[in-house]
Design an enzyme around this catalytic site. Structure first.
Site, PDB file in Angstrom:
ATOM      1  N   GLU A  38       0.871  -1.171   0.000  1.00  0.00           N
ATOM      2  CA  GLU A  38       0.000   0.000   0.000  1.00  0.00           C
ATOM      3  C   GLU A  38       0.908   1.220   0.000  1.00  0.00           C
ATOM      4  O   GLU A  38       1.801   1.321   0.853  1.00  0.00           O
ATOM      5  CB  GLU A  38      -0.890   0.000   1.246  1.00  0.00           C
ATOM      6  CG  GLU A  38      -1.846   1.164   1.210  1.00  0.00           C
ATOM      7  CD  GLU A  38      -2.758   1.277   2.423  1.00  0.00           C
ATOM      8  OE1 GLU A  38      -2.737   0.381   3.290  1.00  0.00           O
ATOM      9  OE2 GLU A  38      -3.478   2.289   2.496  1.00  0.00           O
ATOM     10  N   ARG A 263       5.315 -12.678   9.567  1.00  0.00           N
ATOM     11  CA  ARG A 263       5.999 -11.446   9.180  1.00  0.00           C
ATOM     12  C   ARG A 263       7.337 -11.363   9.892  1.00  0.00           C
ATOM     13  O   ARG A 263       7.553 -11.953  10.939  1.00  0.00           O
ATOM     14  CB  ARG A 263       5.137 -10.223   9.450  1.00  0.00           C
ATOM     15  CG  ARG A 263       4.832  -9.921  10.896  1.00  0.00           C
ATOM     16  CD  ARG A 263       4.147  -8.548  11.061  1.00  0.00           C
ATOM     17  NE  ARG A 263       3.109  -8.275  10.096  1.00  0.00           N
ATOM     18  CZ  ARG A 263       3.054  -7.156   9.347  1.00  0.00           C
ATOM     19  NH1 ARG A 263       3.954  -6.227   9.457  1.00  0.00           N
ATOM     20  NH2 ARG A 263       2.063  -6.957   8.502  1.00  0.00           N
ATOM     21  N   LYS A 273       4.836   0.394   9.043  1.00  0.00           N
ATOM     22  CA  LYS A 273       4.873   1.708   8.396  1.00  0.00           C
ATOM     23  C   LYS A 273       4.248   2.784   9.262  1.00  0.00           C
ATOM     24  O   LYS A 273       4.718   3.913   9.281  1.00  0.00           O
ATOM     25  CB  LYS A 273       4.142   1.633   7.051  1.00  0.00           C
ATOM     26  CG  LYS A 273       5.010   1.078   5.950  1.00  0.00           C
ATOM     27  CD  LYS A 273       4.259   1.058   4.626  1.00  0.00           C
ATOM     28  CE  LYS A 273       3.245  -0.051   4.612  1.00  0.00           C
ATOM     29  NZ  LYS A 273       2.521  -0.144   3.338  1.00  0.00           N
TER      30      LYS A 273
HETATM   31  P1  ATP Z   1       2.909  -2.424   7.682  1.00  0.00           P
HETATM   32  O1  ATP Z   1       2.214  -2.994   8.855  1.00  0.00           O
HETATM   33  O2  ATP Z   1       4.348  -2.205   7.874  1.00  0.00           O
HETATM   34  O3  ATP Z   1       2.204  -1.231   7.100  1.00  0.00           O
HETATM   35  P2  ATP Z   1       1.626  -3.871   5.690  1.00  0.00           P
HETATM   36  O4  ATP Z   1       1.419  -5.324   5.649  1.00  0.00           O
HETATM   37  O5  ATP Z   1       0.435  -3.034   5.982  1.00  0.00           O
HETATM   38  O6  ATP Z   1       2.834  -3.566   6.622  1.00  0.00           O
HETATM   39  P3  ATP Z   1       1.758  -3.534   2.915  1.00  0.00           P
HETATM   40  O7  ATP Z   1       2.262  -2.390   2.138  1.00  0.00           O
HETATM   41  O8  ATP Z   1       0.308  -3.803   2.900  1.00  0.00           O
HETATM   42  O9  ATP Z   1       2.261  -3.336   4.375  1.00  0.00           O
HETATM   43  O10 ATP Z   1       2.564  -4.852   2.566  1.00  0.00           O
HETATM   44  C1  ATP Z   1       2.931  -5.281   1.278  1.00  0.00           C
HETATM   45  C2  ATP Z   1       3.326  -6.728   1.350  1.00  0.00           C
HETATM   46  O11 ATP Z   1       4.424  -6.905   2.219  1.00  0.00           O
HETATM   47  C3  ATP Z   1       2.189  -7.555   1.906  1.00  0.00           C
HETATM   48  O12 ATP Z   1       2.078  -8.726   1.125  1.00  0.00           O
HETATM   49  C4  ATP Z   1       2.613  -7.871   3.302  1.00  0.00           C
HETATM   50  O13 ATP Z   1       2.108  -9.093   3.717  1.00  0.00           O
HETATM   51  C5  ATP Z   1       4.136  -7.865   3.208  1.00  0.00           C
HETATM   52  N1  ATP Z   1       4.746  -7.467   4.475  1.00  0.00           N
HETATM   53  C6  ATP Z   1       4.522  -6.344   5.166  1.00  0.00           C
HETATM   54  N2  ATP Z   1       5.224  -6.332   6.309  1.00  0.00           N
HETATM   55  C7  ATP Z   1       5.923  -7.485   6.351  1.00  0.00           C
HETATM   56  C8  ATP Z   1       6.832  -8.075   7.279  1.00  0.00           C
HETATM   57  N3  ATP Z   1       7.166  -7.466   8.400  1.00  0.00           N
HETATM   58  N4  ATP Z   1       7.360  -9.274   6.981  1.00  0.00           N
HETATM   59  C9  ATP Z   1       7.033  -9.890   5.826  1.00  0.00           C
HETATM   60  N5  ATP Z   1       6.184  -9.396   4.919  1.00  0.00           N
HETATM   61  C10 ATP Z   1       5.621  -8.214   5.164  1.00  0.00           C
HETATM   62 MG    MG Z   2      -1.276  -2.928   4.915  1.00  0.00          MG
END
Ligand code: ATP
Ligand code: MG
Length: 568
Positions: A38, A263, A273
């Site tokens: 995102e 994760r 983020k």
């Molecule tokens: P955050 O909580 O940091 O915002 P998010 O999952 O909301 O992380 P996205 O931009 O939606 O962030 O994530 C893009 C991809 O990266 C998704 O497929 C998510 O599952 C993966 N991802 C995000 N954070 C991690 C992590 N800490 N370890 C492994 N994969 C991750």
């Molecule tokens: Mg997300």
């Protein structure tokens, strides 16, 4: 040309096992994955794990991996984040070719699919407020109460939904909800929201829409539209899977298999983020790419190479249980790659003047120094030597304890590549601080060789010729937080309280050898005995070099822990 990210032999893992089964059974005849960030922040090391997984699977199975911005929330998303994400993905070495997709391009299709669900009696327009929706939803132990609008006719729902899109109703006054099961033990199945009315300009769609799909409604369908076979996501989406399956089954469209993995969490930092944004906005770091940040752009500025990040992702593997990985593992991967690839140079961080009293004032010699002992093809360079030198303040002790073999009065040491020198006298200033060492050199040790009389020394010091040295700014880093898990705080306490006040130390008057004057931005070096450093890509100016320390040469932390254990 940097190396391609290492492509080590694929280690088997539970995801590969599932894919193998699908290919064997014929459920899928190809592998298509995607990386779906995102655009509401910069990528972090957790995303690198996801990238390596998704692009790695596509590579190993001869498939393709898409890059898709999951941009369904106009309030937090921005083009600048899209640009940063693309730059980081590219820098890590991944190529999405022409497969750059946006969930916001699917808004029309998603709208049509929502209409299809309404027609099947699977979705309805609800007038409850957000608070009421929450109230009606019940709790884990108490079933929900159906919305009074749940049984609106298909015709009424179609009419209202069209008018929602047309902008006839104020923000928040109506939602579209899936009609599933208000008594489901899975709270997400209790008539989840599909659309909200929100008059907010979208960074790509502008004001075209006042109706925005929820992530839960958009995500699975976006995967379906792209023909994704394996929708790989993190564990917290496991409970969403029945909902995603429900949508796809009701629509009767291509149905990817969702697979969840743990994760990545990294010790002594936070990688969400939302939290990273908080650090940026509160000015506690200099930006998303602050070299202390666990972001890809922060790691890049810190001097980590894409190759070492790849090695790290390979080492941690994928699993089903959440855990915290500690920084020394990443640092080990960095050292391993940087040791092989970084040219050596000499720099002095905390300079102490050495005057070689028996060396002529006007003489300059040049010594051959090895550029990289791990890589003979890197050759040698000339390092100038003269009567006045800088050495590291720490390399001298007036009253050395046992086992301190470096310089002290009467002690002889080797200056790397140059000569043996003996310290005759420490000169003090008015305050009593040692400001200069007066030493003599032995011409029989030219090049740093042992003299014919077989005399040996126990220490070799790095140095820089004072007359040839350049001044540089050097930044040294410690962990961003003082505790391993900053989020492990009592309810209501500020997780930022454990920020490490000593995470950045700026050394302004380091002395570096002349070669480093031409260090290109982002070039990575080993400063002998001090660690791996990178020329800062933002702040270095011609004539004003700036270097960031990536890691020390040895794992100081492991050494200290071991020393503590040995002492105990
Ligand atoms: P955050 O909580 O940091 O915002 P998010 O999952 O909301 O992380 P996205 O931009 O939606 O962030 O994530 C893009 C991809 O990266 C998704 O497929 C998510 O599952 C993966 N991802 C995000 N954070 C991690 C992590 N800490 N370890 C492994 N994969 C991750
Ligand atoms: Mg997300």
């Amino acid at each position: 040309m940097p190396d391609e990210p290492a492509a080590p032999k694929p280690k088997s893992n539970f995801i590969r096992d599932i894919i193998d089964r699908h290919l064997a059974s014929g459920r899928f005849d190809r592998v298509r994955t995607r990386f779906p960030p995102e655009p509401n922040g910069f990528l972090h090391i957790g995303h690198a794990k996801s990238l390596h997984l998704n692009f790695g699977l596509a590579r190993d199975y001869g498939g393709l991996c898409n890059l898709r911005m999951d941009d369904t929330n106009p309030e937090t998303e921005d083009q600048s984040y899209v640009d940063a994400i693309k730059e980081d993905v590219r820098w890590l070495g991944f190529d999405w070719e022409d497969r750059e997709y946006y969930a916001s391009d699917y808004y029309e299709r998603l709208y049509e699919w929502a209409v299809a669900l309404i027609k099947k009696g699977d979705a309805y327009v609800c007038d409850l407020t957000a608070d009421q929706v929450r109230e009606y939803r019940g709790t884990v132990t108490k079933p929900g109460t159906p919305s009074p609008y749940r049984d609106r006719s298909v015709a009424e729902n179609l009419d209202l939904f069209a008018r929602m899109r047309a902008g006839e109703f104020p923000d928040g006054s109506k939602t579209l909800r899936a009609k599933i099961d208000m008594a489901s033990p899975n709270m997400l199945m209790r008539d989840p929201l599909m659309y909200r009315i929100r008059r907010e300009r979208h960074y790509r769609r502008g004001d075209a829409w006042c109706l925005y799909p929820t992530y839960d409604w958009a995500h699975g369908q976006s995967d379906s539209i792209e023909g994704i076979t394996h929708s790989i996501c993190t564990l917290e989406f496991e409970v969403h899977r029945p909902l995603y399956d429900w949508f796809l089954d009701r629509l009767g469209v291509h149905h990817p298999q969702q697979i969840e993995f743990a994760r990545l969490n990294l010790g002594h930092t936070v990688i969400s983020k939302r939290r990273l944004l908080e650090l940026v906005e509160s000015g506690l770091v200099s930006g998303w790419d602050d070299p202390r940040m666990p972001t890809i752009s922060g790691f890049r500025r810190r001097g980590y190479s894409p190759e070492s990040i790849a090695a790290f992702c390979e080492k941690i593997g994928v699993a089903k249980d959440n855990s915290i990985v500690d920084l020394p593992l990443l640092e080990m991967c960095a050292r391993e790659h940087l040791n092989r690839t970084s040219p050596r140079a000499m720099a002095v961080l905390r300079p102490l003047k050495v005057v070689i009293t028996n060396y002529p004032a006007d003489r300059v010699e040049e010594f051959d120094a090895v550029n990289n002992p791990e890589d003979p093809s890197a050759g040698t360079r000339k390092v100038p030597f003269s009567r006045e030198l800088w050495i590291e303040r720490d390399d001298f002790m007036e009253a050395p304890p046992p086992k301190f073999y470096r310089l002290s009065p009467g002690r002889e040491v080797r200056l790397r590549y140059a000569y043996f020198i003996r310290c005759d006298e420490a000169v003090r200033d008015a305050s009593g601080e040692v400001v200069e060492l007066r030493c003599t050199y032995d011409p029989a040790t030219r090049g740093g060789d042992n003299p014919p009389d077989g005399r040996k020394v126990k220490a070799t010091l790095h140095w820089v010729s004072a007359r040839h040295a350049l001044d540089a700014e050097v930044r040294l880093y410690d962990t961003l937080f003082t505790v391993r898990d900053p989020l492990d705080v009592p309810e209501g306490a500020d997780w930022k309280a454990a920020l490490n006040p000593g995470s950045l130390e700026t050394v302004r008057d380091a002395k570096i050898e002349p070669l480093l004057a031409s260090a290109a931005p982002e070039s990575r070096w080993q400063f002998e005995r001090l660690g791996y450093f990178v020329a800062d890509r933002r702040d270095a100016r011609p004539g004003a070099p700036v270097f960031n320390r990536t890691v020390t040469l040895r794992d100081e932390w492991a050494r200290l822990v071991k020393a503590g254990r040995d002492a105990a």
